[in-house]
Scaffold this active site. Structure first.
Site, PDB file in Angstrom:
ATOM      1  N   ASP A  51      33.475  45.972  46.520  1.00 52.97           N
ATOM      2  CA  ASP A  51      33.820  47.023  44.970  1.00 52.97           C
ATOM      3  C   ASP A  51      33.287  45.955  43.731  1.00 52.97           C
ATOM      4  O   ASP A  51      33.479  46.173  42.667  1.00 52.97           O
ATOM      5  CB  ASP A  51      35.017  47.524  45.081  1.00 52.97           C
ATOM      6  N   SER A  56      45.007  40.293  45.168  1.00 50.84           N
ATOM      7  CA  SER A  56      44.208  41.673  46.200  1.00 50.84           C
ATOM      8  C   SER A  56      43.602  41.255  47.376  1.00 50.84           C
ATOM      9  O   SER A  56      43.345  42.416  47.511  1.00 50.84           O
ATOM     10  CB  SER A  56      43.670  41.800  45.704  1.00 50.84           C
ATOM     11  N   HIS A  71      36.192  42.999  46.418  1.00 52.43           N
ATOM     12  CA  HIS A  71      37.149  42.449  47.176  1.00 52.43           C
ATOM     13  C   HIS A  71      36.473  42.681  48.821  1.00 52.43           C
ATOM     14  O   HIS A  71      34.796  43.265  47.907  1.00 52.43           O
ATOM     15  CB  HIS A  71      37.924  43.327  47.470  1.00 52.43           C
TER      16      HIS A  71
END
Length: 384
Positions: A348, A38, A351
């Site tokens: 969040d 991610s 990240h």
């Protein structure tokens, strides 16, 4: 002694000449092929399992854009630095243009395949070996189409065959392999014991890409995940394990152990792949400096998520960024973004924010944290 001094002076002079020649010939990367999780996913997981909804993307794209971030990622800034468009996710069927590369990364990806589903563990089925299979098939099909079919539309959306050997191959993966073990209730020592196999599988993929013609590799190590809310909130730790910055020391030690073995693997690959240029980038040190010296760099609350709900870190694994709850039969948004993401490091709980990603990029682009210490614009030159 005099002879030795002359030899040293000659070496330094030759090195300056080489450096001067290299600086006059920056790399002209026509494409970037990215592999990762991610930290560099520009839409892969969203294409496969549903879009990362609002408020993701709000700071730059003004809406969801496949990234688990309020805006751009480090890979976006890398592409932009070469004047290339943002990378399209390989898995994204609509609106993709692969003229200047492709992104095989997906959120939750690991180097080693996980024996679980996304729903069970939160980890992606698109592990690094699968990303390699996708790249291999992509490379083969591009060669086939461009040499056997005369389709002008298709040609406008694909890289040139020769671009595969001239491209920059970027990697940012490995963190999820470590956290996956911890989330399975393995001890730090047990996860540590798995690292040689993890980096061994990473090494295999690099060699496979090299055998396909890849020559320039830009490899990020893993960051201090012991400072991330989703790890600190989920794992049981003692007060003695928390360092003076509020991070979990043993988890960051584990990350550094992985990085040490990854560095050794890159060193070995340099011996094994005589035509490759491999740059190892110490992203860990950059991220750790940002988190532990946040105020100095213009940031606030380094361990707190900008977008989330409740708890010490504004993080709740059951109600994430953009999460809603039922109140009298109506959906009510509780996973809201903070007022100013530009002063936050964590987006969040998992990240980094766009602002943090830009700060990280600005500190790695010039080669200050690279081995060899060369800027990304010279990453095609072998200097070891």
């Amino acid at each position: 002694m005099e002879l030795m001094m002359k030899a040293v002076m000659l070496f330094l002079l030759l090195n300056q000449v080489v450096q001067a020649r290299i600086s006059q010939h920056p790399c002209d990367f026509p494409a970037i092929f990215n592999f990762g999780d991610s930290n560099s996913d520009t839409g892969g997981l969203s294409a496969a399992f549903g879009q990362a909804g609002p408020p993701h993307g709000e700071s730059f794209f003004h809406g969801p854009a496949g990234r688990f971030c309020d805006g751009r990622l480090v890979i976006d800034f890398i592409a932009q630095s070469f004047g290339l468009p943002y990378l399209s996710a390989y898995l994204d069927a609509l609106g993709s243009n692969f003229t200047h590369g492709a992104n095989f990364a997906t959120a939750g990806s690991t180097i080693r395949p996980q024996n679980s589903t996304l729903a069970q563990s939160g980890f992606s089925p698109f592990s690094l070996n699968v990303q390699w299979y996708q790249f291999n098939d992509f490379h083969r099909r591009v060669r086939t189409f461009l040499t056997q079919k005369d389709d002008p539309v298709f040609k406008k959306l694909m890289p040139k065959v020769e671009d595969f050997s001239r491209a920059l191959y970027t990697f940012d993966i490995g963190q999820n392999d470590l956290t996956a073990g911890l989330f399975q209730n393995l001890t730090v020592e047990e996860v540590r014991a798995s690292v040689p196999d993890i980096v061994g599988q990473f090494k295999t993929v690099i060699k496979d890409i090299y055998n396909q013609g890849g020559r320039s590799f830009w490899i990020h190590n893993t960051g201090p995940f012991g400072c991330l809310p989703y790890v600190m909130d989920r794992q049981l730790v003692t007060a003695g394990q928390v360092d003076k910055f509020g991070c979990v020391g043993p988890f960051n030690d584990l990350a550094q152990f992985f990085n040490h073995r990854l560095k050794q693997t890159v060193d070995q690959l340099r011996e094994d792949l005589p035509e490759a240029s491999l740059t190892y980038v110490d992203v860990y040190s950059v991220k750790h400096a940002l988190i532990t010296q946040a105020t100095r760099h213009g940031f606030e609350h380094p361990l707190r998520a900008c977008c989330g709900h409740g708890g010490k870190y504004n993080f709740n694994m059951h109600i994430g960024c953009g999460g809603k709850v039922k109140v009298k039969g109506k959906d009510v948004l509780v996973g809201k973004a903070c007022d100013d993401p530009t002063v936050m490091i964590n987006w969040d709980g998992v990240h980094y924010t766009q602002a943090a990603n830009k700060w990280i990029f600005d500190h790695i682009v010039n080669g200050s944290f690279s081995d060899p210490p060369i800027p990304i614009g010279l990453a095609c030159h072998r200097q070891y």
